[in-house]
Scaffold this active site. Structure first.
Site, PDB file in Angstrom:
ATOM      1  N   LYS A 151       0.649  -1.250  -0.081  1.00  0.00           N
ATOM      2  CA  LYS A 151      -0.072   0.051  -0.032  1.00  0.00           C
ATOM      3  C   LYS A 151       0.990   1.255   0.025  1.00  0.00           C
ATOM      4  O   LYS A 151       0.388   2.269  -0.583  1.00  0.00           O
ATOM      5  CB  LYS A 151      -1.027  -0.120   1.277  1.00  0.00           C
ATOM      6  CG  LYS A 151      -2.231  -0.764   1.047  1.00  0.00           C
ATOM      7  CD  LYS A 151      -3.059  -0.217  -0.108  1.00  0.00           C
ATOM      8  CE  LYS A 151      -4.316  -0.724  -0.173  1.00  0.00           C
ATOM      9  NZ  LYS A 151      -5.263  -0.332  -1.147  1.00  0.00           N
ATOM     10  N   ARG A 152       2.029   1.377   0.474  1.00  0.00           N
ATOM     11  CA  ARG A 152       2.649   2.338   0.631  1.00  0.00           C
ATOM     12  C   ARG A 152       3.284   2.762  -0.920  1.00  0.00           C
ATOM     13  O   ARG A 152       3.741   4.085  -1.099  1.00  0.00           O
ATOM     14  CB  ARG A 152       4.120   2.218   1.543  1.00  0.00           C
ATOM     15  CG  ARG A 152       5.031   1.354   1.080  1.00  0.00           C
ATOM     16  CD  ARG A 152       6.433   1.265   1.706  1.00  0.00           C
ATOM     17  NE  ARG A 152       7.249   0.179   1.200  1.00  0.00           N
ATOM     18  CZ  ARG A 152       7.222  -0.886   1.606  1.00  0.00           C
ATOM     19  NH1 ARG A 152       6.300  -1.605   2.483  1.00  0.00           N
ATOM     20  NH2 ARG A 152       8.321  -1.915   1.094  1.00  0.00           N
TER      21      ARG A 152
END
Length: 442
Positions: free
Chosen positions: A217-218
């Site tokens: 997700k980062r």
């Protein structure tokens, strides 16, 4: 990995089977399953036959576990998780492989509350994986412990379930992520214990983020359908994902038919690929430019609906699309640029900084004249408008740039748009004049 399995099945004229591996009832959720089905449907990865859900096949798995107990290839174990962890800690302290010690291996136990069933794995020799991507991979059997086949609650484990499924479903080729490579020797031991033929395995590298770490997700969106929401076309996503694990010379753009023809297990990449969103945007822009306006009009309508515009005319949108195709990398971007074409004339929002800059008293007078000029045209098209405006400017010895941006701001509200006269033509006489009528009051 689903894409590569689909391509391999279609290339070889085989069948592509879809299985939902939901033996872990606590972690499996229906919305996660639906996201998988939605993504595959969006990408056009059609499967053959019915979907198999492992959660509905526990009886089949338990039959095979019972068979292993009967043949002596499995045994009951009463060791608690805490006891097993203590065994691992003791092994670590001695510099050994942390694993189950085999305490119950020859205890001759039967079923009981909380007891698990373990595979009686060989403790000498090696297990070899003949991998379609990585080549020969050999694992010393002493490195593997007696894995659990049936949990204390009676549910089968992942490794047992997939082996039984692959064998009973007739699976011959398996392509999956290389994070599964450590499971494969264990599964081979189960295949052999059950007397099943081995399928061909291929393990492809994981996709990495720009920092060379596992995509997460980062790095931004990771779920496939998030890219649909962002306005990517499925063919661009398919092309981009395939190129992350496969190459054919220097070619970057492939049709679905070309991929089916060219992709085989022999030319899958063995090294991890870095996900490049800029390249995906480039691919998407290409496919947007190449798509029929009628198709994009339907997609554009859906994206405009998400922005609050309802009951739009698809024929009208199809006339707008060619103006926006060269200027949009995503359908979301196209929808943003299309707003000025679909918003009600009285609701058009103007860039007031541009109004202040361009709408001088002199320019307002010219806009009023040009409004009347456009209103009197017999043919309200690009060529007629351009000729009429050019004549007006030539007669007064004026430069086009004096009125170009004011006209653009008056009809679109902004300083950037497709070609000015193409835009006015697409809006149509009535709407363009209505917007020019608003200009003096800005």
């Amino acid at each position: 990995t689903a894409i590569f399995n689909w391509l391999l099945a279609r290339h070889l004229g085989g069948t592509f089977l879809l299985r939902i591996e939901d033996t872990d009832l606590q972690r499996s959720q229906s919305d996660m399953t639906q996201s998988i089905l939605d993504a595959m449907a969006w990408l056009g990865l059609d499967h053959d036959g019915e979907i198999t859900y492992q959660s509905r096949r526990f009886d089949i798995y338990n039959e095979h576990i019972d068979k292993l107990l009967t043949t002596g290839h499995a045994y009951w174990c009463s060791c608690t998780p805490e006891e097993v962890e203590a065994m691992r800690e003791e092994a670590r302290a001695k510099g050994l492989k942390p694993k189950y010690s085999g305490r119950c291996r020859e205890a001759g136990l039967g079923p009981g509350p909380g007891r698990v069933v373990r595979l009686k794995a060989p403790i000498t020799g090696a297990t070899v994986v003949d991998d379609m991507v990585k080549g020969m991979v050999s694992i010393d059997n002493a490195e593997m412990d007696d894995m659990i086949l049936r949990r204390g609650d009676g549910s089968p484990t992942y490794n047992l379930a997939v082996v039984v499924d692959d064998a009973t479903m007739g699976v011959t080729h398996i392509i999956r992520g290389d994070d599964h490579l450590n499971n494969t020797p264990r599964q081979i031991l189960i295949y052999k214990a059950l007397g099943f033929d081995l399928p061909r395995f291929g393990h492809v590298p994981m996709i990495l983020g720009p920092d060379k770490k596992k995509l997460s997700k980062r790095h931004g969106a990771t779920a496939v359908m998030e890219y649909e929401v962002e306005g990517f076309l499925p063919e661009a996503m398919l092309n981009g994902l395939v190129r992350l694990g496969w190459a054919h010379g220097d070619q970057e753009i492939f049709s679905r038919e070309e991929l089916v023809s060219l992709v085989t297990a022999d030319n899958l990449g063995s090294s991890a690929a870095v996900f490049d969103k800029a390249k995906l945007l480039w691919l998407n822009a290409h496919y947007i430019k190449e798509s029929p306006a009628s198709r994009l009009a339907v997609l554009l309508n859906a994206f405009l609906e998400r922005r609050g515009f309802d009951d739009l005319d698809l024929d009208y949108l199809a006339r707008i699309v060619p103006l926006l195709q060269p200027r949009a990398q995503t359908m979301t971007e196209m929808a943003e640029k299309a707003e000025c074409f679909v918003v009600a004339d009285e609701a058009l929002v103007y860039d007031m900084a541009a109004v202040k800059k361009f709408f001088t008293d002199e320019v307002r007078g010219h806009l009023a004249h040009l409004r009347e000029l456009l209103a009197g045209l017999c043919c309200f098209n690009h060529a007629s408008m351009e000729a009429a405006v050019a004549g007006y400017l030539e007669e007064r010895e004026l430069k086009f740039k004096l009125v170009a941006q004011p006209l653009r701001v008056a009809v679109t509200g902004a300083t950037a748009s497709p070609g000015l006269f193409e835009t006015i033509e697409a809006l149509g006489r009535e709407r363009a004049l209505a917007r020019l009528d608003r200009a003096p009051s800005l």
